[in-house]
Design a protein around this motif. Structure first.
Motif, mmCIF file in Angstrom:
data_model
loop_
_atom_site.group_PDB
_atom_site.id
_atom_site.type_symbol
_atom_site.label_atom_id
_atom_site.label_comp_id
_atom_site.label_asym_id
_atom_site.label_seq_id
_atom_site.Cartn_x
_atom_site.Cartn_y
_atom_site.Cartn_z
ATOM 1 N N THR A 20 0.824 -1.217 0.000
ATOM 2 C CA THR A 20 0.000 0.000 0.000
ATOM 3 C C THR A 20 0.858 1.267 0.000
ATOM 4 O OG1 THR A 20 -0.130 -0.108 2.415
ATOM 5 C CG2 THR A 20 -1.975 -1.080 1.187
ATOM 6 N N GLY A 21 2.172 1.091 -0.192
ATOM 7 C CA GLY A 21 3.056 2.270 -0.218
ATOM 8 C C GLY A 21 2.997 2.971 -1.566
ATOM 9 N N LYS A 22 3.910 3.940 -1.692
ATOM 10 C CA LYS A 22 3.946 4.735 -2.923
ATOM 11 C C LYS A 22 4.436 3.884 -4.097
ATOM 12 C CE LYS A 22 5.392 8.877 -0.402
ATOM 13 N NZ LYS A 22 6.587 9.469 0.146
ATOM 14 N N ASP A 23 4.105 4.311 -5.302
ATOM 15 C CA ASP A 23 4.698 3.645 -6.460
ATOM 16 C C ASP A 23 6.186 3.988 -6.479
ATOM 17 O OD1 ASP A 23 5.232 5.863 -8.663
ATOM 18 O OD2 ASP A 23 3.354 6.343 -7.653
ATOM 19 N N MET A 24 6.965 3.159 -7.150
ATOM 20 C CA MET A 24 8.433 3.270 -7.083
ATOM 21 C C MET A 24 8.960 4.612 -7.598
ATOM 22 S SD MET A 24 9.779 0.753 -5.473
ATOM 23 C CE MET A 24 8.473 1.229 -4.372
ATOM 24 N N LYS A 25 8.292 5.171 -8.582
ATOM 25 C CA LYS A 25 8.751 6.453 -9.128
ATOM 26 C C LYS A 25 8.561 7.564 -8.085
ATOM 27 C CE LYS A 25 8.947 8.487 -13.724
ATOM 28 N NZ LYS A 25 10.200 7.881 -14.127
ATOM 29 N N SER A 26 7.371 7.631 -7.478
ATOM 30 C CA SER A 26 7.114 8.679 -6.479
ATOM 31 C C SER A 26 7.971 8.471 -5.237
ATOM 32 C CB SER A 26 5.646 8.675 -6.028
ATOM 33 O OG SER A 26 4.789 8.468 -7.090
ATOM 34 N N ALA A 27 8.160 7.204 -4.815
ATOM 35 C CA ALA A 27 8.911 6.928 -3.577
ATOM 36 C C ALA A 27 10.365 7.391 -3.684
ATOM 37 C CB ALA A 27 8.859 5.434 -3.254
ATOM 38 N N HIS A 28 10.913 7.389 -4.909
ATOM 39 C CA HIS A 28 12.342 7.688 -5.061
ATOM 40 C C HIS A 28 12.610 8.992 -5.797
ATOM 41 C CE1 HIS A 28 11.965 3.313 -4.419
ATOM 42 N NE2 HIS A 28 12.994 3.506 -3.627
ATOM 43 N N ALA A 29 11.528 9.732 -6.108
ATOM 44 C CA ALA A 29 11.685 10.964 -6.900
ATOM 45 C C ALA A 29 12.536 11.977 -6.147
ATOM 46 C CB ALA A 29 10.312 11.552 -7.203
ATOM 47 N N GLY A 30 13.498 12.526 -6.828
ATOM 48 C CA GLY A 30 14.312 13.595 -6.253
ATOM 49 C C GLY A 30 15.448 13.120 -5.360
ATOM 50 N N LEU A 31 15.559 11.815 -5.142
ATOM 51 C CA LEU A 31 16.638 11.318 -4.265
ATOM 52 C C LEU A 31 17.984 11.303 -4.995
ATOM 53 C CD1 LEU A 31 14.820 8.360 -2.422
ATOM 54 C CD2 LEU A 31 15.401 10.606 -1.485
ATOM 55 N N GLY A 32 17.944 11.336 -6.303
ATOM 56 C CA GLY A 32 19.196 11.349 -7.075
ATOM 57 C C GLY A 32 19.940 10.017 -7.014
ATOM 58 N N ILE A 33 19.181 8.931 -7.002
ATOM 59 C CA ILE A 33 19.794 7.594 -6.936
ATOM 60 C C ILE A 33 20.437 7.250 -8.288
ATOM 61 C CG2 ILE A 33 19.303 5.112 -6.654
ATOM 62 C CD1 ILE A 33 16.966 6.011 -4.778
ATOM 63 N N GLY A 34 21.681 6.785 -8.238
ATOM 64 C CA GLY A 34 22.399 6.401 -9.451
ATOM 65 C C GLY A 34 22.415 4.892 -9.622
ATOM 66 N N SER A 35 22.889 4.476 -10.777
ATOM 67 C CA SER A 35 22.959 3.055 -11.095
ATOM 68 C C SER A 35 23.825 2.295 -10.079
ATOM 69 C CB SER A 35 23.563 2.912 -12.480
ATOM 70 O OG SER A 35 22.913 1.934 -13.184
ATOM 71 N N ALA A 36 24.954 2.905 -9.688
ATOM 72 C CA ALA A 36 25.856 2.246 -8.739
ATOM 73 C C ALA A 36 25.161 2.074 -7.377
ATOM 74 C CB ALA A 36 27.132 3.064 -8.571
ATOM 75 N N ASP A 37 24.327 3.066 -7.015
ATOM 76 C CA ASP A 37 23.584 2.960 -5.738
ATOM 77 C C ASP A 37 22.602 1.790 -5.815
ATOM 78 O OD1 ASP A 37 24.823 5.402 -4.925
ATOM 79 O OD2 ASP A 37 23.279 6.533 -6.006
ATOM 80 N N PHE A 38 21.916 1.697 -6.951
ATOM 81 C CA PHE A 38 20.953 0.603 -7.140
ATOM 82 C C PHE A 38 21.666 -0.747 -7.039
ATOM 83 C CE2 PHE A 38 18.382 -2.416 -9.504
ATOM 84 C CZ PHE A 38 17.090 -2.105 -9.114
ATOM 85 N N ASN A 39 22.795 -0.836 -7.735
ATOM 86 C CA ASN A 39 23.524 -2.110 -7.727
ATOM 87 C C ASN A 39 24.035 -2.456 -6.322
ATOM 88 O OD1 ASN A 39 23.008 -2.262 -10.417
ATOM 89 N ND2 ASN A 39 25.051 -1.681 -11.090
ATOM 90 N N ALA A 40 24.450 -1.423 -5.575
ATOM 91 C CA ALA A 40 24.932 -1.661 -4.205
ATOM 92 C C ALA A 40 23.804 -2.239 -3.349
ATOM 93 C CB ALA A 40 25.453 -0.353 -3.596
ATOM 94 N N LEU A 41 22.600 -1.654 -3.510
ATOM 95 C CA LEU A 41 21.462 -2.140 -2.722
ATOM 96 C C LEU A 41 21.101 -3.578 -3.098
ATOM 97 C CD1 LEU A 41 18.427 -0.318 -1.474
ATOM 98 C CD2 LEU A 41 17.933 -2.101 -3.127
ATOM 99 N N VAL A 42 21.138 -3.880 -4.379
ATOM 100 C CA VAL A 42 20.833 -5.257 -4.801
ATOM 101 C C VAL A 42 21.911 -6.212 -4.272
ATOM 102 C CG1 VAL A 42 20.453 -6.800 -6.763
ATOM 103 C CG2 VAL A 42 19.463 -4.522 -6.797
ATOM 104 N N GLU A 43 23.158 -5.751 -4.265
ATOM 105 C CA GLU A 43 24.244 -6.584 -3.710
ATOM 106 C C GLU A 43 23.970 -6.916 -2.237
ATOM 107 O OE1 GLU A 43 27.978 -4.805 -5.854
ATOM 108 O OE2 GLU A 43 28.491 -5.269 -3.758
ATOM 109 N N ASP A 44 23.489 -5.904 -1.498
ATOM 110 C CA ASP A 44 23.161 -6.144 -0.082
ATOM 111 C C ASP A 44 22.033 -7.166 0.041
ATOM 112 O OD1 ASP A 44 25.103 -4.359 0.737
ATOM 113 O OD2 ASP A 44 23.729 -2.662 0.876
ATOM 114 N N LEU A 45 21.062 -7.052 -0.869
ATOM 115 C CA LEU A 45 19.946 -8.010 -0.827
ATOM 116 C C LEU A 45 20.440 -9.416 -1.151
ATOM 117 C CD1 LEU A 45 16.942 -8.622 -0.540
ATOM 118 C CD2 LEU A 45 16.632 -8.033 -2.948
#
Ligand code: HEM
Length: 151
Positions: free
Chosen positions: A94-119
């Motif tokens: 029931t949370g926000k859609d992914m675009k709204s939840a992350h809008a304006g955070l300035g997340i880069g590809s390397a940040d995304f990959n780091a988070l997936v690595e943690d997962l």
């Protein structure tokens, strides 16, 4: 793993405009059940959020959430519901859609990959089988283009 990321990135490009339900693809409960159901998903999210909080590459993004216990609890609940629903479990995100939840955070590809690595590190700790790991990562990969705002 790199191969998987490339595939996931491509899937993300293709399916960037999809909603969460269509991100999830089939909602057969097979993956949800194989992961061990909701209890296991809660344990996975706890461990994963702990890793992200300790990951100097990306933890600055989560400073606000980490400093407020109620906000952190809500964030974790949203993640549990999202993973549960995306893997075919009986939950409703029931949370926000992914675009709204992350809008304006300035997340880069390397940040995304780091988070997936943690997962992935969490899933490995819980001995999640490759097949289920890939199925779960396959539901998250297409979200990349809605989350990442810079190369
Ligand atoms: C597939 C990958 C990801 C998924 C599934 C995901 C999922 C979520 C969800 C469910 C929320 C809560 C939305 C709400 O509050 O309604 C959220 C918020 C957030 N995400 Fe992500 N996210 C992903 C990637 C990332 C990445 C790569 C970063 C940064 C490195 C990030 C940073 C954040 C931050 C800072 C928030 C706001 C937390 C708060 O202050 O409450 N996310 N994400």
């Amino acid at each position: 793993m790199r191969k998987l990321f490339t595939t996931m990135a491509l899937m993300g490009l293709i399916t960037g405009a999809m909603t969460l339900t269509s991100y999830a693809g089939s909602n057969s409960p097979t993956v949800y059940k194989s992961l061990g159901g909701k209890k296991a998903i809660i344990a996975v999210v706890d461990d994963f959020v702990g890793r992200v909080a300790a990951d100097g590459r990306i933890n600055s993004f989560f400073e606000d959430a980490a400093s407020d216990p109620a906000r952190l609890a809500k964030f974790k609940k949203n993640l549990v519901d999202q993973i549960c629903e995306a893997t075919g479990g009986p939950c409703k995100y029931t949370g926000k859609d992914m675009k709204s939840a992350h809008a304006g955070l300035g997340i880069g590809s390397a940040d995304f990959n780091a988070l997936v690595e943690d997962l992935v590190a969490t899933l490995d700790k819980f001995h999640v089988k490759d097949q289920n790991k890939n199925a779960l990562l396959g539901t998250l990969g297409p979200m990349k283009s809605d989350i990442v705002e810079k190369p």
